[in-house]
Design a protein around this motif. Structure first.
Motif, PDB file in Angstrom:
ATOM      1  N   ARG A  57       0.830  -1.214   0.000  1.00  0.00           N
ATOM      2  CA  ARG A  57       0.000   0.000   0.000  1.00  0.00           C
ATOM      3  C   ARG A  57       0.860   1.257   0.000  1.00  0.00           C
ATOM      4  NH1 ARG A  57      -4.605  -2.403   0.408  1.00  0.00           N
ATOM      5  NH2 ARG A  57      -5.220  -3.844   2.026  1.00  0.00           N
ATOM      6  N   PHE A  58       0.454   2.204  -0.845  1.00  0.00           N
ATOM      7  CA  PHE A  58       1.129   3.500  -0.957  1.00  0.00           C
ATOM      8  C   PHE A  58       0.095   4.609  -0.936  1.00  0.00           C
ATOM      9  CE2 PHE A  58       3.906   0.519  -3.127  1.00  0.00           C
ATOM     10  CZ  PHE A  58       5.152   0.856  -2.638  1.00  0.00           C
ATOM     11  N   SER A  59       0.490   5.749  -0.421  1.00  0.00           N
ATOM     12  CA  SER A  59      -0.375   6.925  -0.512  1.00  0.00           C
ATOM     13  C   SER A  59      -0.225   7.515  -1.915  1.00  0.00           C
ATOM     14  CB  SER A  59       0.024   7.967   0.538  1.00  0.00           C
ATOM     15  OG  SER A  59       1.227   8.607   0.151  1.00  0.00           O
ATOM     16  N   PRO A  60      -1.184   8.292  -2.369  1.00  0.00           N
ATOM     17  CA  PRO A  60      -1.035   8.957  -3.670  1.00  0.00           C
ATOM     18  C   PRO A  60       0.220   9.840  -3.720  1.00  0.00           C
ATOM     19  CG  PRO A  60      -3.301   9.127  -2.920  1.00  0.00           C
ATOM     20  CD  PRO A  60      -2.513   8.533  -1.779  1.00  0.00           C
ATOM     21  N   HIS A  61       0.596  10.421  -2.586  1.00  0.00           N
ATOM     22  CA  HIS A  61       1.795  11.269  -2.534  1.00  0.00           C
ATOM     23  C   HIS A  61       3.066  10.446  -2.741  1.00  0.00           C
ATOM     24  CE1 HIS A  61      -0.605  14.667  -1.243  1.00  0.00           C
ATOM     25  NE2 HIS A  61      -1.113  13.942  -0.265  1.00  0.00           N
ATOM     26  N   GLN A  62       3.108   9.252  -2.172  1.00  0.00           N
ATOM     27  CA  GLN A  62       4.270   8.378  -2.352  1.00  0.00           C
ATOM     28  C   GLN A  62       4.390   7.931  -3.812  1.00  0.00           C
ATOM     29  OE1 GLN A  62       3.108   5.545   0.679  1.00  0.00           O
ATOM     30  NE2 GLN A  62       4.757   6.243   2.036  1.00  0.00           N
ATOM     31  N   ILE A  63       3.282   7.603  -4.417  1.00  0.00           N
ATOM     32  CA  ILE A  63       3.294   7.212  -5.834  1.00  0.00           C
ATOM     33  C   ILE A  63       3.784   8.380  -6.682  1.00  0.00           C
ATOM     34  CG2 ILE A  63       1.831   6.537  -7.787  1.00  0.00           C
ATOM     35  CD1 ILE A  63       0.060   5.050  -5.662  1.00  0.00           C
ATOM     36  N   ALA A  64       3.258   9.563  -6.424  1.00  0.00           N
ATOM     37  CA  ALA A  64       3.664  10.754  -7.185  1.00  0.00           C
ATOM     38  C   ALA A  64       5.150  11.037  -7.017  1.00  0.00           C
ATOM     39  CB  ALA A  64       2.843  11.960  -6.745  1.00  0.00           C
ATOM     40  N   PHE A  65       5.675  10.857  -5.807  1.00  0.00           N
ATOM     41  CA  PHE A  65       7.101  11.097  -5.592  1.00  0.00           C
ATOM     42  C   PHE A  65       7.942  10.195  -6.486  1.00  0.00           C
ATOM     43  CE2 PHE A  65      11.265  10.377  -3.901  1.00  0.00           C
ATOM     44  CZ  PHE A  65      11.681  11.642  -3.516  1.00  0.00           C
ATOM     45  N   HIS A  66       7.644   8.911  -6.487  1.00  0.00           N
ATOM     46  CA  HIS A  66       8.447   7.959  -7.268  1.00  0.00           C
ATOM     47  C   HIS A  66       8.270   8.142  -8.771  1.00  0.00           C
ATOM     48  CE1 HIS A  66      10.338   5.750  -4.061  1.00  0.00           C
ATOM     49  NE2 HIS A  66       9.198   5.812  -3.405  1.00  0.00           N
ATOM     50  N   LYS A  67       7.096   8.573  -9.201  1.00  0.00           N
ATOM     51  CA  LYS A  67       6.899   8.844 -10.627  1.00  0.00           C
ATOM     52  C   LYS A  67       7.658  10.106 -11.049  1.00  0.00           C
ATOM     53  CE  LYS A  67       2.793   7.837 -12.411  1.00  0.00           C
ATOM     54  NZ  LYS A  67       1.327   7.762 -12.567  1.00  0.00           N
ATOM     55  N   PHE A  88      14.869 -15.195   2.681  1.00  0.00           N
ATOM     56  CA  PHE A  88      14.563 -14.396   1.498  1.00  0.00           C
ATOM     57  C   PHE A  88      13.177 -13.781   1.606  1.00  0.00           C
ATOM     58  CE2 PHE A  88      17.527 -17.686  -0.051  1.00  0.00           C
ATOM     59  CZ  PHE A  88      18.581 -16.854  -0.394  1.00  0.00           C
ATOM     60  N   GLN A  89      13.060 -12.741   2.377  1.00  0.00           N
ATOM     61  CA  GLN A  89      11.758 -12.105   2.555  1.00  0.00           C
ATOM     62  C   GLN A  89      11.802 -10.631   2.187  1.00  0.00           C
ATOM     63  OE1 GLN A  89      11.116 -13.016   6.660  1.00  0.00           O
ATOM     64  NE2 GLN A  89      12.012 -11.115   7.372  1.00  0.00           N
ATOM     65  N   TYR A  90      12.837 -10.214   1.487  1.00  0.00           N
ATOM     66  CA  TYR A  90      13.007  -8.805   1.157  1.00  0.00           C
ATOM     67  C   TYR A  90      13.011  -8.601  -0.355  1.00  0.00           C
ATOM     68  CZ  TYR A  90      14.368  -8.756   6.005  1.00  0.00           C
ATOM     69  OH  TYR A  90      14.357  -8.923   7.357  1.00  0.00           O
ATOM     70  N   TYR A  91      12.436  -7.488  -0.766  1.00  0.00           N
ATOM     71  CA  TYR A  91      12.394  -7.109  -2.175  1.00  0.00           C
ATOM     72  C   TYR A  91      12.924  -5.685  -2.272  1.00  0.00           C
ATOM     73  CZ  TYR A  91       8.934 -10.893  -2.641  1.00  0.00           C
ATOM     74  OH  TYR A  91       8.278 -12.097  -2.619  1.00  0.00           O
ATOM     75  N   LEU A  92      13.873  -5.441  -3.174  1.00  0.00           N
ATOM     76  CA  LEU A  92      14.360  -4.094  -3.437  1.00  0.00           C
ATOM     77  C   LEU A  92      13.915  -3.732  -4.850  1.00  0.00           C
ATOM     78  CD1 LEU A  92      16.007  -1.723  -2.312  1.00  0.00           C
ATOM     79  CD2 LEU A  92      17.990  -2.692  -3.483  1.00  0.00           C
ATOM     80  N   ILE A  93      13.017  -2.761  -4.932  1.00  0.00           N
ATOM     81  CA  ILE A  93      12.363  -2.434  -6.195  1.00  0.00           C
ATOM     82  C   ILE A  93      12.687  -0.991  -6.564  1.00  0.00           C
ATOM     83  CG2 ILE A  93      10.107  -2.233  -7.331  1.00  0.00           C
ATOM     84  CD1 ILE A  93       9.301  -4.242  -4.846  1.00  0.00           C
ATOM     85  N   PRO A  94      13.129  -0.739  -7.795  1.00  0.00           N
ATOM     86  CA  PRO A  94      13.356   0.652  -8.211  1.00  0.00           C
ATOM     87  C   PRO A  94      12.068   1.458  -8.143  1.00  0.00           C
ATOM     88  CG  PRO A  94      14.285  -0.891  -9.810  1.00  0.00           C
ATOM     89  CD  PRO A  94      13.452  -1.693  -8.850  1.00  0.00           C
ATOM     90  N   GLY A  95      12.175   2.707  -7.721  1.00  0.00           N
ATOM     91  CA  GLY A  95      11.011   3.579  -7.629  1.00  0.00           C
ATOM     92  C   GLY A  95      10.298   3.753  -8.953  1.00  0.00           C
ATOM     93  N   SER A  96      11.031   3.612 -10.057  1.00  0.00           N
ATOM     94  CA  SER A  96      10.435   3.762 -11.383  1.00  0.00           C
ATOM     95  C   SER A  96       9.393   2.675 -11.682  1.00  0.00           C
ATOM     96  CB  SER A  96      11.532   3.734 -12.454  1.00  0.00           C
ATOM     97  OG  SER A  96      12.229   2.498 -12.414  1.00  0.00           O
ATOM     98  N   ARG A  97       9.370   1.606 -10.885  1.00  0.00           N
ATOM     99  CA  ARG A  97       8.417   0.508 -11.109  1.00  0.00           C
ATOM    100  C   ARG A  97       7.220   0.555 -10.159  1.00  0.00           C
ATOM    101  NH1 ARG A  97      11.006  -5.109 -11.839  1.00  0.00           N
ATOM    102  NH2 ARG A  97       9.078  -5.385 -12.980  1.00  0.00           N
ATOM    103  N   ILE A  98       7.006   1.696  -9.517  1.00  0.00           N
ATOM    104  CA  ILE A  98       5.942   1.781  -8.514  1.00  0.00           C
ATOM    105  C   ILE A  98       4.555   1.524  -9.111  1.00  0.00           C
ATOM    106  CG2 ILE A  98       5.615   4.300  -8.619  1.00  0.00           C
ATOM    107  CD1 ILE A  98       5.314   4.058  -5.454  1.00  0.00           C
ATOM    108  N   ASP A  99       4.305   1.979 -10.341  1.00  0.00           N
ATOM    109  CA  ASP A  99       2.996   1.731 -10.962  1.00  0.00           C
ATOM    110  C   ASP A  99       2.717   0.237 -11.077  1.00  0.00           C
ATOM    111  OD1 ASP A  99       2.050   4.318 -11.268  1.00  0.00           O
ATOM    112  OD2 ASP A  99       2.899   4.559 -13.272  1.00  0.00           O
TER     113      ASP A  99
END
Length: 127
Positions: A57-67, A88-99
């Motif tokens: 879950r992300f707020s609209p502000h968090q999504i906007a920041f990463h976009k 192995f319970q961690y994921y590192l995801i680039p912000g560009s893939r938030i959508d």
């Protein structure tokens, strides 16, 4: 201490070569939780998330920041629950893939599960 604060403590413990600043910002909504600086001289941000399921879950502000800031921004997700292994319970995801993360969740995103130390090493080697 909340789950994201606990995740931050674990990350700090395994990433001694990264200088971390925890961002507590109420005036600029959506700003990531951490500002990191590695020994190669590069700044980056990390949004911390803890989830028990596939959805993050992300707020609209968090999504906007990463976009708006797709480079050198990351989302570190700790997956708790039945499907996660202790190692192995961690994921590192680039912000560009938030959508895609918001739309598909962790399982359909194709994100790699890593040890926390491997996530830290990836951030340490950013250039």
């Amino acid at each position: 201490m909340g789950p994201e604060a606990k995740l931050y403590q674990k990350l700090r413990k395994v990433s001694k070569d990264i200088s971390w600043i925890r961002i507590e910002n109420l005036s600029s909504l959506g700003t990531p939780d951490l500002l990191g600086y590695n020994t190669l001289g590069h700044f980056f941000t990390v949004e911390l998330k803890v989830t028990k399921g596939n959805k993050v879950r992300f707020s609209p502000h968090q999504i906007a920041f990463h976009k708006t800031h797709p480079n050198n921004t990351f989302i570190l997700v700790e997956a708790l629950g039945q499907r996660s292994s202790k190692l192995f319970q961690y994921y590192l995801i680039p912000g560009s893939r938030i959508d895609k993360l918001v739309a598909c969740g962790l399982s359909k995103l194709g994100a790699c599960r890593l040890e926390l130390a491997a996530c830290s090493l990836k951030l340490q080697n950013l250039n």
